[in-house]
Design a protein around this motif. Structure first.
Motif, PDB file in Angstrom:
ATOM      1  N   SER A 272      17.577  70.534 -41.379  1.00  0.00           N
ATOM      2  CA  SER A 272      18.048  71.629 -42.229  1.00  0.00           C
ATOM      3  C   SER A 272      19.560  71.816 -42.063  1.00  0.00           C
ATOM      4  O   SER A 272      20.307  71.918 -43.048  1.00  0.00           O
ATOM      5  N   LEU A 273      20.013  71.828 -40.805  1.00  0.00           N
ATOM      6  CA  LEU A 273      21.447  71.970 -40.531  1.00  0.00           C
ATOM      7  C   LEU A 273      22.242  70.807 -41.126  1.00  0.00           C
ATOM      8  O   LEU A 273      23.338  70.992 -41.667  1.00  0.00           O
ATOM      9  N   ALA A 274      21.652  69.598 -41.014  1.00  0.00           N
ATOM     10  CA  ALA A 274      22.352  68.393 -41.494  1.00  0.00           C
ATOM     11  C   ALA A 274      22.619  68.474 -42.999  1.00  0.00           C
ATOM     12  O   ALA A 274      23.737  68.185 -43.457  1.00  0.00           O
ATOM     13  N   VAL A 275      21.590  68.876 -43.754  1.00  0.00           N
ATOM     14  CA  VAL A 275      21.753  68.951 -45.209  1.00  0.00           C
ATOM     15  C   VAL A 275      22.784  70.036 -45.557  1.00  0.00           C
ATOM     16  O   VAL A 275      23.633  69.856 -46.442  1.00  0.00           O
ATOM     17  N   GLY A 276      22.719  71.164 -44.824  1.00  0.00           N
ATOM     18  CA  GLY A 276      23.693  72.238 -45.037  1.00  0.00           C
ATOM     19  C   GLY A 276      25.115  71.778 -44.725  1.00  0.00           C
ATOM     20  O   GLY A 276      26.050  72.040 -45.490  1.00  0.00           O
ATOM     21  N   ALA A 277      25.263  71.072 -43.600  1.00  0.00           N
ATOM     22  CA  ALA A 277      26.589  70.580 -43.199  1.00  0.00           C
ATOM     23  C   ALA A 277      27.147  69.608 -44.228  1.00  0.00           C
ATOM     24  O   ALA A 277      28.343  69.640 -44.552  1.00  0.00           O
ATOM     25  N   LYS A 278      26.249  68.757 -44.756  1.00  0.00           N
ATOM     26  CA  LYS A 278      26.690  67.778 -45.766  1.00  0.00           C
ATOM     27  C   LYS A 278      27.230  68.495 -47.005  1.00  0.00           C
ATOM     28  O   LYS A 278      28.273  68.121 -47.553  1.00  0.00           O
ATOM     29  N   GLN A 279      26.515  69.523 -47.442  1.00  0.00           N
ATOM     30  CA  GLN A 279      26.956  70.252 -48.637  1.00  0.00           C
ATOM     31  C   GLN A 279      28.299  70.940 -48.398  1.00  0.00           C
ATOM     32  O   GLN A 279      29.183  70.900 -49.247  1.00  0.00           O
ATOM     33  N   LEU A 280      28.422  71.570 -47.231  1.00  0.00           N
ATOM     34  CA  LEU A 280      29.684  72.235 -46.904  1.00  0.00           C
ATOM     35  C   LEU A 280      30.817  71.214 -46.808  1.00  0.00           C
ATOM     36  O   LEU A 280      31.932  71.446 -47.317  1.00  0.00           O
ATOM     37  N   GLY A 281      30.531  70.079 -46.159  1.00  0.00           N
ATOM     38  CA  GLY A 281      31.532  69.020 -46.011  1.00  0.00           C
ATOM     39  C   GLY A 281      32.015  68.509 -47.354  1.00  0.00           C
ATOM     40  O   GLY A 281      33.214  68.293 -47.576  1.00  0.00           O
ATOM     41  N   THR A 282      31.049  68.338 -48.280  1.00  0.00           N
ATOM     42  CA  THR A 282      31.395  67.842 -49.614  1.00  0.00           C
ATOM     43  C   THR A 282      32.172  68.908 -50.400  1.00  0.00           C
ATOM     44  O   THR A 282      33.176  68.606 -51.044  1.00  0.00           O
ATOM     45  N   ALA A 283      31.685  70.167 -50.306  1.00  0.00           N
ATOM     46  CA  ALA A 283      32.315  71.248 -51.081  1.00  0.00           C
ATOM     47  C   ALA A 283      33.765  71.503 -50.649  1.00  0.00           C
ATOM     48  O   ALA A 283      34.634  71.743 -51.487  1.00  0.00           O
ATOM     49  N   TYR A 284      34.002  71.443 -49.335  1.00  0.00           N
ATOM     50  CA  TYR A 284      35.345  71.775 -48.833  1.00  0.00           C
ATOM     51  C   TYR A 284      36.137  70.544 -48.398  1.00  0.00           C
ATOM     52  O   TYR A 284      37.208  70.667 -47.807  1.00  0.00           O
ATOM     53  N   GLY A 285      35.580  69.369 -48.669  1.00  0.00           N
ATOM     54  CA  GLY A 285      36.299  68.129 -48.344  1.00  0.00           C
ATOM     55  C   GLY A 285      36.530  67.936 -46.847  1.00  0.00           C
ATOM     56  O   GLY A 285      37.550  67.384 -46.440  1.00  0.00           O
ATOM     57  N   ILE A 286      35.566  68.408 -46.037  1.00  0.00           N
ATOM     58  CA  ILE A 286      35.684  68.248 -44.576  1.00  0.00           C
ATOM     59  C   ILE A 286      34.852  67.032 -44.152  1.00  0.00           C
ATOM     60  O   ILE A 286      33.622  67.102 -44.048  1.00  0.00           O
TER      61      ILE A 286
END
Lengths: 330, 49
Positions: A272-286
């Motif tokens: 669950s955390l991994a999918v969330g982190a991926k979305q945040l990473g993609t959204a904010y370019g991190i």
């Protein structure tokens, strides 16, 4: 060197991931599809391909189990037929939503959010289950459900009478989830059949795996028509998972599932955390968050499948005191 | 890839499901034979015998 459009290294990575998933599926009897679609999402596959490939993988892993249960007579065909019709409609609806979201450019985001929620909920329930010391049984609603006389009434194996409308509604709901998320739906169907409809456990298991096979096959076919199944990825994962399933099933004779259930729950929460982190990473370019998501999902699967194998080896050796062996007993 | 590109989308989809089914059966039979052949030896080795 490229094989079927993928580098040999990537193919080996998918075989290895399949081995881990198969071990988990063989041991816990669930989790086959929970991690495949999220893993493909965090690697960067489009949502519709992740879902379509997840369904094809579900079909490949469940079909042998379904054939075995059919041979043992553990299938209620009347229940399976109603569920199949309902799930087929549900899968089409789920797929329609995915393709609609794809057209609006929101598919990756919405499906990722749905997975964050799904993995967190199932992870928390599994954690609660792992921590409960007494033999708490699930809430049994079967008598209430059987008391609802909404025609047509259907007689199931074990001389149970249940409203066909209710069976249809359950199948429809699970089908929508399958078509939308690429999961087999066994984690919902099993409790729904046993504690909702009152179907005997052996028949529920057999009918459940038949349903998963049918929904996987139909869902994969439907997504394949939209060119949304990564066949080389599915093929590579199946090579690993077919072997892993044997290892996991073998480990069930040696290790108590409850000893490792806590780790399994942690793995779902990590997913669950991994999918969330991926979305945040993609959204904010991190970029670092994208790396974290991959490490989380693959690392968690590796840790838990290793724990299953390690616990089985410890039992084989009769070792309960070694440093590593103590880690696998809760 | 897999020689099914020339088929219509429905036939291609059906062929893909057929390939997954065929692979699953081949793997089941293949690993079954492998398990029977080397399973006891592997278990003995892991068990420290």
């Amino acid at each position: 060197m490229d094989v079927f459009g993928m580098s040999l290294l990537l193919i080996l990575a998918f075989v290895g991931f399949g081995l881990m998933i198969g071990t988990l599926f063989g041991f816990f009897g669930m989790g086959g599809s929970f991690l495949v679609t999220p893993a493909l999402l965090v690697i960067g596959y489009p949502a519709e391909v992740a879902v379509g490939s997840g369904l094809a993988f579900v079909f490949g892993t469940s079909v042998i189990g379904a054939i075995k249960h059919r041979d043992h007579g553990h299938v209620d065909y009347k229940l399976a037929a109603i569920m199949t019709v309902a799930m087929t409609i549900g899968i089409e609806a789920g797929k329609y939503v995915v393709l609609f979201l794809k057209a609006t450019g929101q598919a990756d985001l919405i499906i990722s959010i749905a997975y964050v929620g799904l993995l967190a909920i199932v992870g928390l329930f599994t954690l609660r289950d792992a921590r409960s010391t007494d033999d708490e049984s699930s809430v049994d609603l079967s008598e209430t459900v059987q008391g609802i006389e909404l025609p047509p009434m259907v007689t199931l194996r074990g001389d149970i009478q249940v409203s066909g409308v209710i069976i249809f509604a359950v199948g429809l709901a699970v089908g929508v989830l399958s078509g939308f998320l690429g999961v087999g739906g066994g984690f919902l169907l099993m409790p729904a059949m046993m504690y909702g409809l009152g179907v005997p456990a052996a028949v529920a298991v057999g009918t459940d795996i038949l349903q998963i096979t049918i929904s996987g096959a139909y869902g994969a076919f439907s997504y394949a028509q939209a060119d949304a199944v990564a066949l080389p990825v599915v093929g590579a994962m199946l090579i690993g998972s077919a072997l892993g399933a044997r290892i996991g099933a073998g480990a069930t004779d040696l290790v108590d599932e409850d000893d490792i259930k806590g780790y399994f729950a942690a793995m779902l929460l990590a997913g669950s955390l991994a999918v969330g982190a991926k979305q945040l990473g993609t959204a904010y370019g991190i970029e670092a968050l994208n790396t974290v998501s991959i490490v989380l999902i693959f690392g968690a699967a590796l840790l838990v499948s290793s724990a299953v194998v390690l616990a089985a080896i410890c039992r084989l050796r009769g070792d309960a005191t070694g440093t590593w062996c103590r880690l696998t007993t809760s | 890839m897999f020689g099914i590109e020339t088929l219509s989308s429905t036939s291609q989809a059906a062929a893909q499901i057929g390939l997954v089914l065929a692979e699953s059966i081949v793997l089941y039979v293949g690993y079954g034979a492998l398990t029977q052949a080397v399973g006891p030896t592997v278990l003995d080795t892991l068990g420290g015998e």
